[in-house]
Design an enzyme around this catalytic site. Sequence first.
Site, PDB file in Angstrom:
ATOM      1  N   LYS A  80       0.832  -1.194   0.000  1.00  0.00           N
ATOM      2  CA  LYS A  80       0.000   0.000   0.000  1.00  0.00           C
ATOM      3  C   LYS A  80       0.877   1.258   0.000  1.00  0.00           C
ATOM      4  CE  LYS A  80      -3.893  -2.302   0.180  1.00  0.00           C
ATOM      5  NZ  LYS A  80      -3.338  -3.623  -0.095  1.00  0.00           N
ATOM      6  N   ASP A  81       0.319   2.351  -0.513  1.00  0.00           N
ATOM      7  CA  ASP A  81       1.055   3.595  -0.695  1.00  0.00           C
ATOM      8  C   ASP A  81       1.567   4.161   0.624  1.00  0.00           C
ATOM      9  OD1 ASP A  81      -1.237   3.356  -2.791  1.00  0.00           O
ATOM     10  OD2 ASP A  81       0.244   4.641  -3.743  1.00  0.00           O
ATOM     11  N   ARG A  82       2.659   4.919   0.534  1.00  0.00           N
ATOM     12  CA  ARG A  82       3.217   5.581   1.722  1.00  0.00           C
ATOM     13  C   ARG A  82       2.493   6.891   1.999  1.00  0.00           C
ATOM     14  NH1 ARG A  82       7.106   9.481   2.563  1.00  0.00           N
ATOM     15  NH2 ARG A  82       7.650   9.499   0.350  1.00  0.00           N
TER      16      ARG A  82
END
Length: 352
Positions: A80-82
């Site tokens: 998942k995105d930061r």
Amino acid sequence: MPSCWPLVSEAEFGPPRSGEFRATPEDFVVEEVLGFAPEGQGEHLWLWIEKRGLTTLEVVRHLARACGVTPRAIGYAGMKDRIAVTRQWLSVHLPGQQAPEDLAARLDALGVRVLEQVRHPRKLKRGVHRANRFQLRLSGAAINDELEARWAWLCRHGVPNLFGPQRFGPAGRNLIRARSLLARGWRKRDDREGMLLSAARSYLFNELTALRVSDGSWRHLVSGDVAILDGTASQFAVDAVDAVDAELGERAARLDLHPSGVLWGVGTSLARGDALYYENAIAERHAVLCQGLERAGVRMARRALRMRLDQPRLERDGREARLDFLLPRGSFATAVLRELIDHPTLTLSTEA
């Protein structure tokens, strides 16, 4: 100046206007949709977490340290995105052990909230989740009546299932490294997580998709195609005849099934006829990458050329818009956004 993979909405509406997204993590919310529930007992502790400002792998390392296990004992379904607010499941192998009493507090101090804890007999495996739900906030000049028209068009026809720019690293450096490594021979010690192999395969798939976007066949079955049923891994070959079956064509128009493209590797493609022509063109154009992937022993696979926006919703308020939609696992919200707004981080270069 490198060119970019084509936009399917540009022929209808022209290039999108400038817009902003992800100004804050709260502007980009991602929630994993597992598709099943943990059983409530077993050797693995499953954690439903919410994170900000951290990658999934960073959370894995923090969780392993807090539980006194190696990162191999941690499972997760997807990365998942930061720069986002993301919710996902992680698992920790703790046979006959309880989690540390201060686990939630220790993770909370790092920007990770534990929302739920439950036991399950098995480790969480990559790719077992069904989908991801995205809730995005956009702003800027692109937020106008045309944005709504573009959105409606994408909902009706689908979106090219391109890998997002994050797969290729800042300024495409993962792809540059992949080309160098594959040219001299891939070794695991040089790419332990397989990140460079993934970048090369993703690039080749995007190049194939771009070919079919250019002639409009990205959302239509052609002779010899391999169709993939929407939302599943089920696939079947379409006979290599001059005219594709009318019923299959209607199902493709309804987004019930999609043409597919090869994820390069060792094996024999199921594509035939016109569909195989596109794959052969990529093999000839990018021989170094294709042959390097084969020598590395990566197994050939397939991926839908198109994705359907599931449960789509758009709400507009002046120069802001909120989007809500589900995408199948492995698909990128940035591939949707690049059709709606012009933003430098959404540029997908065709130069390798």
